[in-house]
Design a protein around this motif. Structure first.
Motif, PDB file in Angstrom:
ATOM      1  N   PHE A  22       0.898  -1.156   0.000  1.00 16.12           N
ATOM      2  CA  PHE A  22       0.000   0.000   0.000  1.00 16.12           C
ATOM      3  C   PHE A  22       0.936   1.204   0.000  1.00 16.12           C
ATOM      4  O   PHE A  22       1.460   1.587   1.037  1.00 16.12           O
ATOM      5  CB  PHE A  22      -0.894  -0.010   1.233  1.00 16.12           C
ATOM      6  CG  PHE A  22      -2.070   0.921   1.136  1.00 16.12           C
ATOM      7  CD1 PHE A  22      -1.951   2.188   0.573  1.00 16.12           C
ATOM      8  CD2 PHE A  22      -3.318   0.524   1.598  1.00 16.12           C
ATOM      9  CE1 PHE A  22      -3.034   3.034   0.473  1.00 16.12           C
ATOM     10  CE2 PHE A  22      -4.413   1.372   1.506  1.00 16.12           C
ATOM     11  CZ  PHE A  22      -4.271   2.632   0.940  1.00 16.12           C
ATOM     12  N   PHE A  23       1.174   1.742  -1.181  1.00 18.42           N
ATOM     13  CA  PHE A  23       2.208   2.767  -1.345  1.00 18.42           C
ATOM     14  C   PHE A  23       1.574   4.157  -1.396  1.00 18.42           C
ATOM     15  O   PHE A  23       0.715   4.431  -2.240  1.00 18.42           O
ATOM     16  CB  PHE A  23       2.993   2.499  -2.630  1.00 18.42           C
ATOM     17  CG  PHE A  23       4.284   3.257  -2.700  1.00 18.42           C
ATOM     18  CD1 PHE A  23       5.484   2.662  -2.314  1.00 18.42           C
ATOM     19  CD2 PHE A  23       4.323   4.573  -3.133  1.00 18.42           C
ATOM     20  CE1 PHE A  23       6.683   3.365  -2.358  1.00 18.42           C
ATOM     21  CE2 PHE A  23       5.506   5.289  -3.174  1.00 18.42           C
ATOM     22  CZ  PHE A  23       6.696   4.682  -2.788  1.00 18.42           C
ATOM     23  N   GLY A  24       2.012   5.020  -0.513  1.00 18.43           N
ATOM     24  CA  GLY A  24       1.491   6.391  -0.490  1.00 18.43           C
ATOM     25  C   GLY A  24       2.476   7.357  -1.118  1.00 18.43           C
ATOM     26  O   GLY A  24       3.671   7.309  -0.815  1.00 18.43           O
ATOM     27  N   LEU A  25       1.992   8.188  -2.003  1.00 21.03           N
ATOM     28  CA  LEU A  25       2.848   9.213  -2.623  1.00 21.03           C
ATOM     29  C   LEU A  25       2.467  10.568  -2.040  1.00 21.03           C
ATOM     30  O   LEU A  25       1.332  11.012  -2.193  1.00 21.03           O
ATOM     31  CB  LEU A  25       2.629   9.242  -4.134  1.00 21.03           C
ATOM     32  CG  LEU A  25       3.360   8.205  -4.956  1.00 21.03           C
ATOM     33  CD1 LEU A  25       2.767   8.157  -6.358  1.00 21.03           C
ATOM     34  CD2 LEU A  25       4.851   8.522  -5.053  1.00 21.03           C
ATOM     35  N   LEU A  26       3.408  11.175  -1.365  1.00 10.63           N
ATOM     36  CA  LEU A  26       3.144  12.476  -0.751  1.00 10.63           C
ATOM     37  C   LEU A  26       4.011  13.529  -1.414  1.00 10.63           C
ATOM     38  O   LEU A  26       5.093  13.243  -1.910  1.00 10.63           O
ATOM     39  CB  LEU A  26       3.504  12.438   0.742  1.00 10.63           C
ATOM     40  CG  LEU A  26       2.708  11.503   1.638  1.00 10.63           C
ATOM     41  CD1 LEU A  26       3.244  11.581   3.056  1.00 10.63           C
ATOM     42  CD2 LEU A  26       1.248  11.878   1.625  1.00 10.63           C
ATOM     43  N   GLY A  27       3.521  14.740  -1.372  1.00  8.86           N
ATOM     44  CA  GLY A  27       4.327  15.839  -1.918  1.00  8.86           C
ATOM     45  C   GLY A  27       3.499  17.095  -1.992  1.00  8.86           C
ATOM     46  O   GLY A  27       2.264  17.016  -2.041  1.00  8.86           O
ATOM     47  N   PRO A  28       4.149  18.246  -2.001  1.00  5.60           N
ATOM     48  CA  PRO A  28       3.397  19.501  -2.116  1.00  5.60           C
ATOM     49  C   PRO A  28       2.760  19.626  -3.500  1.00  5.60           C
ATOM     50  O   PRO A  28       3.016  18.807  -4.387  1.00  5.60           O
ATOM     51  CB  PRO A  28       4.468  20.581  -1.906  1.00  5.60           C
ATOM     52  CG  PRO A  28       5.764  19.914  -2.179  1.00  5.60           C
ATOM     53  CD  PRO A  28       5.596  18.464  -1.935  1.00  5.60           C
ATOM     54  N   ASN A  29       1.954  20.649  -3.684  1.00  7.82           N
ATOM     55  CA  ASN A  29       1.335  20.875  -5.001  1.00  7.82           C
ATOM     56  C   ASN A  29       2.408  20.973  -6.076  1.00  7.82           C
ATOM     57  O   ASN A  29       3.440  21.604  -5.866  1.00  7.82           O
ATOM     58  CB  ASN A  29       0.539  22.186  -5.001  1.00  7.82           C
ATOM     59  CG  ASN A  29      -0.737  22.058  -4.206  1.00  7.82           C
ATOM     60  OD1 ASN A  29      -1.267  20.961  -4.076  1.00  7.82           O
ATOM     61  ND2 ASN A  29      -1.210  23.159  -3.661  1.00  7.82           N
TER      62      ASN A  29
END
Lengths: 278, 244
Positions: free
Chosen positions: A29-36
């Motif tokens: 279950f891979f989450g990709l996070l990052g600012p706009n």
């Protein structure tokens, strides 16, 4: 399961993804996070063949990703950030259309629709035109549609954006249930608590580059599991330490406005995204 | 094949839901042409021994099938791409781009045929006497396919909704008037006639008129239209493979 090798995407002079390499294993279950503007949606669109990369190679379930490769497409279920349901069709017709596009026999499709409407609690809206559904119902229908063909990989692009807390929790429960069934999930989100609650592995993106990836504990250990938070000159500053002893020792010499605590995903996110832009 | 049938089924649902809107809007423009030119000039004007209404109807069939087939695909598909984003559902699905394009183009052509059948029925009420045979229907269907494929291409190429209005203003509308739909091209200066002859609507109006009036079909007419169909479809497939 999903392998990106040196993938770059440019729009004119703007670089959306910059030589990004990433491997996501089956069942993760891979989450990709990052600012706009970090490139999260571009990444999801490239994996699902909606966007063609400028360079690099993408494999899904061992198959090269391209728009005419029907083999890899049947493995993927996509829940896009925006609602892209057919507004003039009813809930059932949207699912029937999806079933036809994926070559599901009529009888099997009817059974799947019944099951999914029940799963997403949309049974009483079966004959309602999509344009008349609430935002939360549309999100649930998007998830139901993505599951019609029993995909091995589910791509969720900010699935809870714009939902109230109650609807968000319901969507979370749906997604958790799917992961329990063994589906590989890739999720992009702005909500750090969402990634913390759902994902087994997290990748931090910024300006098209993968800054770091690993489990939450691995990320904490990479940055420092204990944090000293200091409010100084109208600004909160975070200092990371590898253990409590080291953190307390440092805090003792810092004066007032100090908090010592375990680091959270939010701290790591702020540290990495701000650090790299300095 | 599943992609082709799915696209057709979706278009059928849309047609069923908007049956009366589609039917009435298919009638308005041709009805106006028939009233103004058909009744107005009708039998009082004679072109090379042919009543003007009989000369006019094949031209109206050509322009109406062009308009209907083009707009049945161009506008909804551009909205699906730029606004509703529903095009993505087809691009992600395990269907080939060819099956998607074929479904859309054939669906657009069917809408053109539907409009044409309405016009032919009305024109008989207006007193037109024409020979409607298999060749006429085949040429009509070919014209529908040509403009449906053009609609497919344009919908994928434009960058905004006003672009579609501009394309209609500068390409589709001029063809309505200059491609031999309302008048014979015999009196047009030769250089202009050569230019007009290679526009995609001219072969349809010339070919349909020849068949409807019992004459021989000029072979260049279907040849030019087939060339356009291949060009627009091929170009549309190329663009569809890259559209984002």
């Amino acid at each position: 399961m999903i392998a990106l090798d040196q993938v770059t995407k440019r729009y004119g002079d703007t670089v959306s993804l910059d030589s990004l390499s990433l491997h996501i294993k089956e069942g993760e279950f891979f989450g990709l996070l990052g600012p706009n503007g970090a490139g999260k949606t571009t990444l999801i669109r490239i994996i699902s063949a909606l966007t063609v990369p400028t360079s690099g190679r993408v494999l899904v379930a061992g198959e090269p990703v391209n728009r005419n490769n029907t083999k890899f497409k049947s493995q993927i279920g996509l829940v896009p950030q925006h609602n892209n349901l057919e507004p003039e069709l009813t809930v059932v017709e949207n699912l029937q259309l999806h079933g036809m596009l994926y070559g599901i026999p009529k009888k099997e499709s009817a059974g799947r629709i019944k099951e999914l409407l029940d799963f997403t609690r949309l049974t009483d809206k079966a004959d309602t035109q999509v344009g008349k559904l609430s935002g939360g119902m549309k999100r649930k229908l998007l998830i139901a549609r993505a599951l019609m063909h029993k995909p091995a990989i589910l791509l969720l692009d900010e699935p809870t954006v714009g939902l109230d807390v109650s609807s968000r929790r319901k969507v979370w429960d749906l997604i958790k249930g799917l992961h329990k069934r063994g589906i590989t999930i890739v999720l992009t989100t702005h909500y750090l608590e969402e990634a913390e609650a759902l994902c087994t592995k997290i990748g931090l993106l910024k300006k098209g580059r993968l800054l770091m990836s690993g489990s939450l504990d691995e990320l904490k250990n990479m940055v420092g599991p204990v944090v000293v938070e200091q409010f100084y000159n109208d600004k909160t500053v975070l200092y990371f330490y590898k253990d409590q002893k080291e953190a307390l020792k440092a805090a003792s010499s810092m004066g007032e406005g100090i908090t010592v605590r375990q680091s959270r995903l939010e701290d790591i996110f702020v540290k990495l995204t701000e650090e790299k832009s300095e | 094949m599943s992609g082709f049938l799915a696209v057709l089924w979706r278009e059928y649902l849309f047609f069923k839901r908007r049956f009366w809107t589609i039917t009435t809007s298919s009638m308005v423009a041709p009805l106006l042409y028939l009233i103004t030119f058909g009744w107005g000039l009708g039998r009082s004007v004679n072109l090379s021994g042919v009543d003007y209404i009989n000369f006019l109807v094949p031209g109206i069939v050509a322009l109406s099938t062009m308009n209907t087939s083009f707009n049945a695909i161009a506008t909804p598909l551009s909205i699906a791409r730029l606004y509703d984003k529903t095009l993505e559902e087809y691009m992600v699905a395990p269907i080939t781009i060819l099956s998607f394009a074929a479904g859309k183009i054939v669906a657009g052509a069917m809408r053109g045929i539907y409009a044409a059948l309405i016009i032919i029925t009305i024109s008989f009420i207006f007193g037109a006497r024409l020979e409607i045979n298999v060749l006429f229907l085949a040429l009509m269907f070919l014209n529908c396919l040509v403009f449906s494929s053009l609609g497919f291409l344009v919908a994928l190429k434009i960058k905004s909704h006003p672009d579609m209005a501009r394309f209609n203003n500068f390409v589709i509308t001029p063809m309505i008037f200059i491609c031999g739909t309302f008048f014979s091209l015999d009196r047009v200066p030769e250089i202009m006639r050569h230019v007009i002859n290679v526009l995609p609507l001219t072969p349809a109006s010339q070919g349909l008129r020849a068949v409807a009036l019992g004459g021989e079909i000029p072979l260049w007419a279907p040849a030019v239209q087939i060339a356009y169909l291949l060009l627009f479809t091929g170009w549309g497939l190329y663009v569809c493979n890259r559209v984002e």
